[in-house]
Design an enzyme around this catalytic site. Structure first.
Site, PDB file in Angstrom:
ATOM      1  N   ASP A  14      -3.075   7.436  -1.194  1.00  0.00           N
ATOM      2  CA  ASP A  14      -4.394   7.279  -1.817  1.00  0.00           C
ATOM      3  C   ASP A  14      -4.203   6.703  -3.222  1.00  0.00           C
ATOM      4  O   ASP A  14      -3.169   6.905  -3.856  1.00  0.00           O
ATOM      5  CB  ASP A  14      -5.120   8.631  -1.916  1.00  0.00           C
ATOM      6  CG  ASP A  14      -6.561   8.480  -2.342  1.00  0.00           C
ATOM      7  OD1 ASP A  14      -7.380   8.065  -1.505  1.00  0.00           O
ATOM      8  OD2 ASP A  14      -6.879   8.741  -3.518  1.00  0.00           O
ATOM      9  N   GLY A  15      -5.214   5.978  -3.695  1.00  0.00           N
ATOM     10  CA  GLY A  15      -5.198   5.482  -5.067  1.00  0.00           C
ATOM     11  C   GLY A  15      -4.511   4.156  -5.267  1.00  0.00           C
ATOM     12  O   GLY A  15      -4.267   3.750  -6.408  1.00  0.00           O
ATOM     13  N   ASN A  16      -4.210   3.431  -4.189  1.00  0.00           N
ATOM     14  CA  ASN A  16      -3.483   2.165  -4.327  1.00  0.00           C
ATOM     15  C   ASN A  16      -4.265   1.123  -5.121  1.00  0.00           C
ATOM     16  O   ASN A  16      -3.685   0.357  -5.888  1.00  0.00           O
ATOM     17  CB  ASN A  16      -3.131   1.615  -2.946  1.00  0.00           C
ATOM     18  CG  ASN A  16      -2.095   2.452  -2.239  1.00  0.00           C
ATOM     19  OD1 ASN A  16      -0.920   2.403  -2.558  1.00  0.00           O
ATOM     20  ND2 ASN A  16      -2.544   3.226  -1.261  1.00  0.00           N
ATOM     21  N   GLY A  17      -5.589   1.078  -4.938  1.00  0.00           N
ATOM     22  CA  GLY A  17      -6.393   0.112  -5.679  1.00  0.00           C
ATOM     23  C   GLY A  17      -6.353   0.364  -7.171  1.00  0.00           C
ATOM     24  O   GLY A  17      -6.138  -0.556  -7.972  1.00  0.00           O
ATOM     25  N   ARG A  18      -6.556   1.638  -7.557  1.00  0.00           N
ATOM     26  CA  ARG A  18      -6.547   1.987  -8.981  1.00  0.00           C
ATOM     27  C   ARG A  18      -5.166   1.818  -9.594  1.00  0.00           C
ATOM     28  O   ARG A  18      -5.025   1.296 -10.704  1.00  0.00           O
ATOM     29  CB  ARG A  18      -7.044   3.432  -9.153  1.00  0.00           C
ATOM     30  CG  ARG A  18      -8.552   3.600  -8.986  1.00  0.00           C
ATOM     31  CD  ARG A  18      -8.934   5.049  -8.778  1.00  0.00           C
ATOM     32  NE  ARG A  18      -8.550   5.505  -7.448  1.00  0.00           N
ATOM     33  CZ  ARG A  18      -8.516   6.787  -7.071  1.00  0.00           C
ATOM     34  NH1 ARG A  18      -8.827   7.733  -7.948  1.00  0.00           N
ATOM     35  NH2 ARG A  18      -8.184   7.126  -5.847  1.00  0.00           N
ATOM     36  N   ILE A  19      -4.137   2.245  -8.872  1.00  0.00           N
ATOM     37  CA  ILE A  19      -2.770   2.067  -9.366  1.00  0.00           C
ATOM     38  C   ILE A  19      -2.443   0.584  -9.477  1.00  0.00           C
ATOM     39  O   ILE A  19      -1.855   0.118 -10.464  1.00  0.00           O
ATOM     40  CB  ILE A  19      -1.754   2.757  -8.439  1.00  0.00           C
ATOM     41  CG1 ILE A  19      -1.859   4.279  -8.559  1.00  0.00           C
ATOM     42  CG2 ILE A  19      -0.330   2.315  -8.755  1.00  0.00           C
ATOM     43  CD1 ILE A  19      -1.333   4.845  -9.863  1.00  0.00           C
ATOM     44  N   GLY A  20      -2.839  -0.189  -8.482  1.00  0.00           N
ATOM     45  CA  GLY A  20      -2.556  -1.623  -8.501  1.00  0.00           C
ATOM     46  C   GLY A  20      -3.179  -2.320  -9.688  1.00  0.00           C
ATOM     47  O   GLY A  20      -2.563  -3.196 -10.317  1.00  0.00           O
ATOM     48  N   ARG A  21      -4.427  -1.965 -10.015  1.00  0.00           N
ATOM     49  CA  ARG A  21      -5.088  -2.574 -11.182  1.00  0.00           C
ATOM     50  C   ARG A  21      -4.452  -2.107 -12.478  1.00  0.00           C
ATOM     51  O   ARG A  21      -4.355  -2.877 -13.444  1.00  0.00           O
ATOM     52  CB  ARG A  21      -6.587  -2.244 -11.144  1.00  0.00           C
ATOM     53  CG  ARG A  21      -7.325  -2.930 -10.001  1.00  0.00           C
ATOM     54  CD  ARG A  21      -8.819  -2.757 -10.122  1.00  0.00           C
ATOM     55  NE  ARG A  21      -9.244  -1.375  -9.941  1.00  0.00           N
ATOM     56  CZ  ARG A  21      -9.552  -0.827  -8.762  1.00  0.00           C
ATOM     57  NH1 ARG A  21      -9.447  -1.547  -7.652  1.00  0.00           N
ATOM     58  NH2 ARG A  21      -9.944   0.430  -8.687  1.00  0.00           N
TER      59      ARG A  21
ATOM     60  N   HIS B 136       0.849  -1.196   0.000  1.00  0.00           N
ATOM     61  CA  HIS B 136       0.000   0.000   0.000  1.00  0.00           C
ATOM     62  C   HIS B 136       0.891   1.254   0.000  1.00  0.00           C
ATOM     63  O   HIS B 136       0.847   2.067   0.927  1.00  0.00           O
ATOM     64  CB  HIS B 136      -0.917  -0.011   1.222  1.00  0.00           C
ATOM     65  CG  HIS B 136      -2.360   0.175   0.899  1.00  0.00           C
ATOM     66  ND1 HIS B 136      -3.076  -0.724   0.143  1.00  0.00           N
ATOM     67  CD2 HIS B 136      -3.224   1.169   1.209  1.00  0.00           C
ATOM     68  CE1 HIS B 136      -4.318  -0.305   0.014  1.00  0.00           C
ATOM     69  NE2 HIS B 136      -4.437   0.850   0.645  1.00  0.00           N
TER      70      HIS B 136
END
Length: 291
Positions: free
Chosen positions: A129-136, A125
């Site tokens: 902020d934005g870890n989910g979107r960056i990860g995908r 992580h």
């Protein structure tokens, strides 16, 4: 997508996030031409992603400088479901190790490497902020970088979203009890099912394009309407000025071509303003929205 155009002067928070994600995705493809998936690349993308949103902060565009935790809004860290590494040396070393591993673990099957890399990224992580979107987004970039995709057409987010709780549970189970096989099975099932959905969608789009071009041939159209129709699956929302610039024709020629498309019900006008008169292919949008 339609709101992205019509609400440009006063975008909602949701529209701003969508627009930022598209900008980040476009920029990522440019960066990937000259550098691997790396910390520097992701820091630049995260800055684009949170610009003008509630997630924008003093540490945007860099590895986070504060502690974050996962477990529900308004709760304390003691009640968190998961607490990633603290900022500082531990996090920096973790990101460095992740970066090296995803670019050197060549003996591991590419899809397995992507799945393991995604788990590692979300566990770190690394951003505020934005870890989910960056990860995908990283998933797509790795698939392109490893030659499994030529274009960023695999949208794993639409498969994961309705399975959000299971997705989080699978990630957490790896950290809690090493349930890696379950995570790999879940992730790879998502890739397979979404790849099939995307393939069917692309077939539908190409069939629609052929149908629109046939209509124009039967109408014996000699304007640039045929060229516009051929590109609708790429740009289903447009205005006359953009058409004129894109195809290097006069505004009148572009307007006549768009009028022809309207007459054949291939596009329709959206928005009431003469200043910003937009056109949309509903047929294309219906197929895209099925992804």
């Amino acid at each position: 997508m339609e709101a992205d155009y019509l609400d440009e002067k006063a975008p909602s928070a949701q529209v701003r996030e969508v627009r930022n994600y598209l900008d980040a995705a476009d920029r990522s493809l440019e960066l990937l031409k000259t550098r691997p998936v790396s910390r520097r690349l992701l820091e630049e993308l995260q800055l684009i992603l949170v610009k003008g949103t509630r997630g924008e902060a003093y540490d945007s565009g860099q590895i986070r400088q504060r502690q974050v935790f996962i477990g529900g809004s308004g709760r304390s860290v003691q009640d968190a479901r998961f607490v990633p590494p603290p900022p500082g040396e531990a996090l920096d070393e973790g990101v460095s190790s992740w970066e090296k591993w995803i670019n050197t673990a060549e003996r591991i099957h590419p899809l397995v490497r992507v799945a393991l890399g995604h788990y590692q990224f979300e566990t770190l992580h690394p951003f505020s902020d934005g870890n989910g979107r960056i990860g995908r987004l990283v998933v797509t970039l790795q698939l392109i970088d490893q030659g499994l995709l030529d274009y960023p057409v695999l949208n794993l987010a639409s498969w994961l979203e309705p399975r959000r709780d299971e997705y989080i549970d699978r990630l957490l189970a790896v950290s809690q009890r090493g349930a890696m096989d379950d995570w790999l099975a879940f992730f790879l099932r998502g890739v397979a099912e979404q790849a099939e959905t995307t393939t069917n969608t692309m077939k539908d789009l190409l069939a629609l394009r052929d149908s629109m071009l046939n209509q124009l041939r039967e109408a014996k159209d000699r304007s640039i309407a045929t060229r516009i129709a051929g590109d609708l699956i790429e740009t289903p929302i447009f205005d006359v000025a953009t058409v004129a610039r894109r195809y290097a024709v006069t505004h009148q020629a572009a307007s006549n071509a768009v009028r022809k498309l309207k007459e054949l019900n291939l596009v329709e006008q959206v928005g009431q303003s003469d200043y910003k008169r937009l056109y949309i292919s509903r047929h294309v949008m219906e197929i895209l929205n099925s992804l």
